[in-house]
Enzyme design. Sequence first.
Site, PDB file in Angstrom:
ATOM      1  N   TYR A  61       2.952  -9.376   6.917  1.00 16.23           N
ATOM      2  CA  TYR A  61       2.567  -8.561   8.072  1.00 16.23           C
ATOM      3  C   TYR A  61       2.159  -9.515   9.189  1.00 16.23           C
ATOM      4  O   TYR A  61       1.247 -10.316   9.004  1.00 16.23           O
ATOM      5  CB  TYR A  61       1.379  -7.664   7.722  1.00 16.23           C
TER       6      TYR A  61
ATOM      7  N   LYS B 193       2.087   4.129   2.725  1.00 11.20           N
ATOM      8  CA  LYS B 193       1.436   5.201   1.966  1.00 11.20           C
ATOM      9  C   LYS B 193       2.216   6.518   1.877  1.00 11.20           C
ATOM     10  O   LYS B 193       1.920   7.345   1.007  1.00 11.20           O
ATOM     11  CB  LYS B 193       0.054   5.513   2.595  1.00 11.20           C
TER      12      LYS B 193
ATOM     13  N   TYR C 137      -4.460  -0.916  -0.626  1.00  8.71           N
ATOM     14  CA  TYR C 137      -3.022  -1.193  -0.597  1.00  8.71           C
ATOM     15  C   TYR C 137      -2.356  -0.864  -1.934  1.00  8.71           C
ATOM     16  O   TYR C 137      -1.298  -0.231  -1.968  1.00  8.71           O
ATOM     17  CB  TYR C 137      -2.768  -2.654  -0.198  1.00  8.71           C
TER      18      TYR C 137
END
Length: 391
Positions: free
Chosen positions: A203, A298, A385
């Site tokens: 990321y 998610k 996560y």
Amino acid sequence: MRRLRTQVGIVGAGPAGLTLAHLLHRAGIESVVLEDRTREYVEHRIRAGVLEHGTAELLRDAGVGERLDREGIVHHGISMQFDGERHRIPLSELTDGRAIVIYGQTEVVKDLIAVRLQLGLPLLFEVEGVTVRGFDEDAPVIAFRHEDEEHELSCDVIAGCDGFHGVCRPAIAAALRTFEREYPFAWLGILAEAPPSSEELVYTHHAHGFALLSLRSPHLSRLYLQCRPDEDLDEWPEKRIWKELQARTALEGWSLNTGPILEQGVTGMRSFVAEPMQRGRLFLAGDAAHIVPPTGAKGLNLAIADVAVLAHALDRWYRTGDESGLGSYSEICLRRVWRAEHFSYWMTTMLHRISDDPFDQKLQLSQLRWVTTSDAAARSLAENYVGLRIA
Ligand SMILES: Cc1cc2nc3c(=O)[nH]c(=O)nc-3n(C[C@H](O)[C@H](O)[C@H](O)COP(=O)(O)OP(=O)(O)OC[C@H]3O[C@@H](n4cnc5c(N)ncnc54)[C@H](O)[C@@H]3O)c2cc1C
């Protein structure tokens, strides 16, 4: 008019609808799944690719984890890149050995469709004009057209697993309170025939905007760039995409693998929750009830967690007559949904270019430094996560 009858009528053959149908089958409960697209379309719609620890376990326990275990890639960490440095967050070390599995949503859907059809259980593609009624009077009916014939499916319960643009949520709109946030940016995502440049997800926070290095297999990279929501893909020839990805992810001693782009698209970023997720005998699950920006990985996981709760509650109801699980379905799911909403919002606002104000950027860098140097902060990110345990 053809009249049909089942126990649970499921609208939508995405991850939520197909997983629910399979879990119900394992519990000896009949269902019919209705999907308005073709099988080909549903099996090739490129979307999510990160399975939480609990999602992978649930699929294995349900007997659909064989290919997942063969082809899925287990990751024990992710990296955060900012200020020209890359920092690894050891997810498994921080969460008692829990991990994520890289396995495309397309593959989850293919596995679930294959098992349903092998078992000879009802799954109808290309249905049209779906409407729902009777859920307030304990006499739910789903009306639809299939192969030019009108049908009415009577059932005990309707599961609205028909995604954000489906018909089930609008059918109970008057009873819902909705919460929404639109973000002024989007993701330009590509699927490229190139070996992943990094073993784990990276990321990246960069002055030009966010970038994400991800993958689908040892030969396929999945890469994202922050862009405008109204971005014109014609302005992004392959050369420009690679140049921008290289600029945002550059790191000394490391290089980005490139290759032919097989697919590209722009995904808008939105947070959305509809409460409650049920009315009478109609239950919403997955994207039909809530949306998260993809930064926290998610969406697919929430969809599967919802239907795990619903399948469990239905099993109890059919076996014992106890309705309490159905009564508390929305409340149980929404606890997890709001946690994921916050986590996804937090990851999104920490990693994207959210304004031109240098104050915002300093705060983001401070947060990134914190999650990559404080054990407590890293643990909190890791716990969210890899995902909370499924209720
Ligand atoms: C473009 C896009 C990209 C995404 N990318 C990512 C990503 O990179 N990472 C990530 O974590 N998440 C991503 N997501 C989110 C994730 O894919 C979703 O959260 C997940 O698909 C939710 O599953 P679901 O079964 O609830 O809904 P869906 O997958 O939307 O399935 C709903 C199904 O219902 C069907 N349907 C709709 N209306 C009707 C009707 N009237 N009658 C019958 N059937 C109907 C639809 O065709 C569909 O098959 C993305 C979502 C989208 C839309």
